[in-house]
Motif scaffolding. Structure first.
Motif, PDB file in Angstrom:
ATOM      1  N   ASN A 316      -6.184  10.279  -2.574  1.00  0.00           N
ATOM      2  CA  ASN A 316      -4.943   9.583  -2.941  1.00  0.00           C
ATOM      3  C   ASN A 316      -3.763   9.924  -2.031  1.00  0.00           C
ATOM      4  OD1 ASN A 316      -6.190   8.295  -5.080  1.00  0.00           O
ATOM      5  ND2 ASN A 316      -5.735   9.955  -6.508  1.00  0.00           N
ATOM      6  N   ASN A 317      -3.830  11.083  -1.359  1.00  0.00           N
ATOM      7  CA  ASN A 317      -2.680  11.469  -0.530  1.00  0.00           C
ATOM      8  C   ASN A 317      -2.622  10.707   0.799  1.00  0.00           C
ATOM      9  OD1 ASN A 317      -4.970  12.891   0.336  1.00  0.00           O
ATOM     10  ND2 ASN A 317      -3.739  14.504   1.272  1.00  0.00           N
ATOM     11  N   VAL A 318      -3.638   9.885   1.073  1.00  0.00           N
ATOM     12  CA  VAL A 318      -3.610   9.049   2.282  1.00  0.00           C
ATOM     13  C   VAL A 318      -2.837   7.773   1.951  1.00  0.00           C
ATOM     14  CG1 VAL A 318      -4.978   7.789   3.983  1.00  0.00           C
ATOM     15  CG2 VAL A 318      -5.814   9.967   3.110  1.00  0.00           C
ATOM     16  N   LYS A 319      -1.596   7.717   2.384  1.00  0.00           N
ATOM     17  CA  LYS A 319      -0.741   6.568   2.082  1.00  0.00           C
ATOM     18  C   LYS A 319      -0.841   5.488   3.153  1.00  0.00           C
ATOM     19  CE  LYS A 319       0.714   8.714  -1.547  1.00  0.00           C
ATOM     20  NZ  LYS A 319       0.120   8.366  -2.833  1.00  0.00           N
ATOM     21  N   ASN A 320      -0.996   5.920   4.422  1.00  0.00           N
ATOM     22  CA  ASN A 320      -1.117   4.968   5.523  1.00  0.00           C
ATOM     23  C   ASN A 320      -2.445   5.194   6.233  1.00  0.00           C
ATOM     24  OD1 ASN A 320       1.533   3.730   5.382  1.00  0.00           O
ATOM     25  ND2 ASN A 320       2.314   5.740   5.998  1.00  0.00           N
ATOM     26  N   ILE A 321      -3.095   4.109   6.571  1.00  0.00           N
ATOM     27  CA  ILE A 321      -4.395   4.213   7.256  1.00  0.00           C
ATOM     28  C   ILE A 321      -4.525   3.060   8.238  1.00  0.00           C
ATOM     29  CG2 ILE A 321      -5.546   2.987   5.348  1.00  0.00           C
ATOM     30  CD1 ILE A 321      -8.062   4.616   6.038  1.00  0.00           C
ATOM     31  N   ASN A 322      -5.067   3.371   9.396  1.00  0.00           N
ATOM     32  CA  ASN A 322      -5.320   2.337  10.398  1.00  0.00           C
ATOM     33  C   ASN A 322      -6.820   2.257  10.621  1.00  0.00           C
ATOM     34  OD1 ASN A 322      -4.813   0.461  12.504  1.00  0.00           O
ATOM     35  ND2 ASN A 322      -5.302   2.094  13.930  1.00  0.00           N
TER      36      ASN A 322
END
Length: 913
Positions: A316-322
């Motif tokens: 859940n702590n991954v707010k931005n991902i490419n």
């Protein structure tokens, strides 16, 4: 950490004063984005941004030719194939496409590596002749056809090249070859430019030629990304770079940029073994959850098929991902519906049911159970499904399906029913699929509309191709190309490419650097990919003409792997510890090399924490409503099989007798064991009915044997509705049933041959009696149907037919108290209960009386009688009045337990099966 791209930009800007004449060429679009960001940081605010382009697009610019779509290329190739081969040798499109993709792959390599096609195909043909020719015999027609194929291959190659060039299109290899031929003009027109090649490694011959020519004309620079370790002569990762450094004329007088000699100190390298893909990805998610900053973190999936799993495992702590990989359309639910529609019609053709216009039931049920359609039509589809199962139709038509519904319901499902009616015109089918998707869009919202639109474009593409080329002439070919387009189509993720966690494939990491790198599936066969036979070109021919083999491909993977780790501080390499069944899939040799070169590496094997959860047994209290239902059941009549169900599992008894929940009907494509049992029971009943209350004679048995086949056919048709018993497994089951009945009749004949007197007293006799159970304020009705009651030499026998296997030890019973505790003795309980019911009906003591089972899977044991002896190998078969009364005492106890309000239904945790 100073990244490779950052160092390149610094070096270029220190040497070049004018920036707008710069052209940066990189291996991928992803690296172009990172370079652009780095340049923006360091470029003076008043300057123009240099041109930044991927190598693929750059080569198209030089060659002045566009890249053709793979599917369109295949259609063009078939047109050339039809023009150049004799009519009698032309294969249908679906057969052609199976080998054409391999041929196109070879054409691509031939052109990319600037191979002289005349020499190449002459050599290839001659090698094949050497392989196939035998001096002492004439070659077979198969060998001649095989050699002729390689003769034609060159003709097809030349024809395809000519047509594509005329249309200003080309596959990748042809684009490279045209770029090489057009290079002189390009250099002349761009003499004032400076081209910077960044982060390349393995170049094909065309790329080598182009880059060398640009270098020699002093309008280019090349920045290689390597260190001293990669240039070690024993390191396979440096095969290409060592070659360029030693062989290119430019580097005789100019420096090689660069061989980095700075080592990252205190690299934290972790090798983690994890069982199966799910554990690898879940552990990667755990690692990411412990990080605070993801801006310089990459999760690299060596096996890109794990993308869906990875997306579902991110913390859940991954707010931005490419995400650099696309999401495959074949993984989207609507793909299953379209696949089911095509399979419905393909199987209709396969089973030759097109004229009858009927469909295989499994294909129909697949469509009716599709979650997408069920969301639209609620419970209506399940209503049809239940009806189909109850009627046991293996093949059914559209009218049969419509009869399962009311006229109004059928009208509402007109869109669904249109799926069952395909035209013979392929363009009409494509249009029909487009119409379906167009109508479905009214029922979906959000991202699902995007899904439907992408599928719509696939069918639009198929329609355009077939209108242009007219190669799709049957449904099989249409399905083939639909699936090919589906595999190539991906949904691209949108987002800010420079923010957050980078989720990448291995090739997307080229020229990029990260502080934290997590790589999954570091196994042989994935990293490196291993050998591939996707080529018609033998290994020795490839070596001779300088074409890439699996050895070069291994070197490429080795370079990407080592380069990615070169500047990283924290490295986590996760591999699957579970080998497949053929000995492959072990830990990658890249990891072994790392272990040898870095003794301080941390190694560990992980496994999921399996928590032992004590699942409480299901316990159902007997409420007033439950007791009332039980009372109704026992007044109506309880059978031995129902009591056996309680002994097996009280909860199953509750489900069946109180809740009246039974197993769903299923279509019996293969005759089920209980169906076979019902048929054998009915056949024996009809055979013996004419001889009730008569002593059997040998001629009676002989007459029965003659009727066996007809009676079996009759009762299979009764119990196995609309099923086919003339072919396949069902034919075998029919023959097994016939064999069992004939063996049984032979045993009956054997008894008569021994001059024994056998009289049939009753068949399928319905028996019932009331008993009083202490503490129960209503009479309990016991009921049952006895398969056969006969008299053999004065002994009355209660006979129960069992089509399953019964052993004598299951009917040995000296202590009645265990009969209600162990499911093993339920068959003994059943036949003893029949004995009690029979004696109650006769209202007198019957002696001698025996009770037992005839097991059709144990016919050699004959009539297996209940044995009351407590001695080893002792025998005592007589069912006496005293034994019956002792037995009924235990039955009363069992019934009392079932009806006791204080004793709940408790799940049996030790089920026998």
């Amino acid at each position: 950490m100073i990244s490779f791209i950052s160092r390149v930009v610094d070096d270029i800007f220190s040497k070049q004063k004018c920036y707008d004449n710069l052209i940066f060429v990189l291996p991928s679009q992803r690296s172009c984005v990172f370079l652009k960001e780095e340049i923006i940081k360091k470029l003076p605010s008043s300057s123009f941004l240099p041109k930044i382009i991927s190598i693929e697009n750059y080569i198209q610019e030089i060659g002045d030719i566009s890249l053709i779509d793979n599917t369109q290329l295949l259609f063009e190739f078939y047109s050339i194939y039809k023009q150049n081969l004799p009519k009698e040798n032309i294969e249908p499109f679906d057969a052609f496409s199976q080998w054409a993709t391999i041929a196109l792959h070879d054409f691509n390599e031939i052109d990319s590596y600037l191979v002289n096609s005349e020499d190449f195909f002459t050599n290839l043909r001659d090698v094949k002749k050497l392989e196939e020719w035998f001096q002492d015999k004439k070659p077979s027609q198969l060998a001649i056809n095989y050699l002729q194929f390689f003769e034609y291959l060159h003709i097809l190659y030349k024809g395809l090249n000519k047509k594509l060039k005329n249309n200003k299109f080309g596959y990748q290899g042809l684009v490279y070859k045209e770029a090489k031929n057009n290079l002189e003009l390009y250099i002349h027109n761009n003499i004032d430019k400076h081209i910077v090649f960044v982060g390349f490694n393995a170049l094909n011959k065309a790329e080598e030629y182009i880059i060398q020519e640009l270098l020699n004309n002093n309008i280019a620079s090349v920045y290689w990304d390597a260190n001293e370790t990669i240039f070690n002569k024993f390191n396979e990762a440096g095969v290409f770079l060592r070659k360029y450094k030693s062989e290119w004329v430019y580097y005789q007088e100019n420096p090689f940029l660069w061989i980095e000699n700075q080592e990252i100190s205190n690299q934290n390298i972790n090798l983690i073994g994890a069982p199966k893909n799910i554990t690898q990805i879940k552990y990667a998610g755990e690692l990411i959850s412990k990080l605070e900053n993801f801006s310089k973190t990459a999760l690299v999936l060596a096996d890109e098929n794990l993308l869906t799993l990875a997306l579902n495992s991110l913390p859940n702590n991954v707010k931005n991902i490419n995400i650099t990989m696309g999401y495959s359309l074949k993984d989207i639910p609507i793909a299953n519906l379209l696949d089911a529609i095509f399979k419905l019609h393909l199987n209709q053709q396969k089973f030759n049911k097109g004229i009858e216009r009927i469909f295989y039931y499994k294909d129909v049920l697949n469509i009716l159970n599709d979650p997408f359609l069920n969301k639209l039509y609620n419970e209506t589809l399940q209503k049809i499904s239940t009806k189909i199962k109850s009627e046991n139709s293996i093949f059914l038509g559209l009218e049969t399906i419509k009869k399962c519904l009311s006229p109004n319901e059928a009208k509402e499902l007109s869109l669904l029913f249109s799926l069952f009616e395909f035209s013979t015109d392929m363009n009409a089918i494509i249009t029909q699929c487009c119409s379906l998707l167009n109508e479905l869009k009214e029922f979906v919202v959000g991202v699902e509309k995007e899904y439907l639109y992408r599928f719509y474009t696939i069918f639009q593409q198929l329609e355009t191709l077939n209108t242009t080329y007219n190669h799709i002439t049957d449904l099989k070919t249409l399905t083939l190309f639909y699936n090919q387009l589906l595999q190539n189509e991906k949904l691209s993720f949108q987002g800010e490419p420079l923010q957050g966690l980078q989720l990448m494939g291995m090739l997307e990491t080229r020229a990029l650097d990260f502080e934290t790198v997590i790589i999954t599936s570091v196994n042989e066969g994935i990293l490196p990919a291993g050998k591939s036979d996707f080529s018609f070109i033998p290994f020795d021919i490839k070596k001779h003409f300088g074409l890439p083999t699996y050895q070069e491909k291994d070197s490429i993977f080795s370079y990407h792997f080592q380069r990615l780790l070169m500047r990283a501080k924290n490295i986590y390499l996760i591999y699957n510890t579970e080998n497949d069944g053929y000995g492959s899939g072990e830990k990658s040799r890249f990891l072994t090399q790392l272990e040898i070169n870095n003794p301080s590496i941390t190694k560990s094997i992980i496994s999921p924490k399996v928590q032992h959860i004590e699942v409480p047994l299901i316990q159902i209290e007997k409420t007033e409503e439950v007791l009332q239902k039980l009372k109704e059941v026992f007044i109506k009549g309880i059978s031995p099989s129902a009591l056996a169900t309680y002994i097996y599992n009280p909860v199953s008894f509750y489900e069946q007798k109180v809740l009246e929940i039974y197993e769903d009907d299923e279509v019996e494509e293969t005759i089920a064991a209980n169906t076979m049992g019902s048929v054998i029971h009915d056949v024996l009943e009809e055979m013996y009915t004419p001889y009730l209350d008569k002593f059997l004679k040998k001629e009676n048995i002989a007459k029965m044997q003659k009727k066996c086949n007809d009676l079996l056919t009759k009762y299979f048709r009764k119990h196995y509705l609309k099923g086919n018993i003339k072919t396949g497994k069902n034919k075998l089951i029919f023959e097994v049933s016939k064999n069992l009945i004939n063996r049984f009749l032979k045993q009956e004949m054997q008894l008569l041959n021994e001059n024994k007197q056998l009289k049939i007293i009753a068949l399928e006799e319905k028996l019932n009696t009331e008993i009083i159970v202490e503490g129960i304020n209503f009479p309990v009705n016991l009921r049952g149907i006895v398969d056969r009651i006969d008299e053999l030499d004065g002994v009355i026998r209660i006979v129960d037919y069992k089509t399953g296997k019964v052993e004598a030890n299951q009917l040995k019973l000296s202590d009645f108290s265990i009969i209600c505790e162990d499911y093993k003795y339920t068959k003994a309980m059943q036949v003893l209960l029949y004995s009690y019911l029979y004696t109650s009906k006769m209202n007198k003591q019957i002696s001698p009386l025996q009770s037992g089972v005839i097991s059709f899977k144990n016919l050699n044991s004959g009539f297996i009688k209940i044995n009351f002896s407590d001695k080893f190998r002792g025998t005592d078969y007589e069912v006496t009045e005293e034994r019956i009364q002792d037995f009924i005492v235990e039955i009363r106890k069992l019934i009392s337990e079932i009806l006791d309000p204080a004793i709940p239904f408790i799940e049996n945790k030790n089920l026998p099966f």
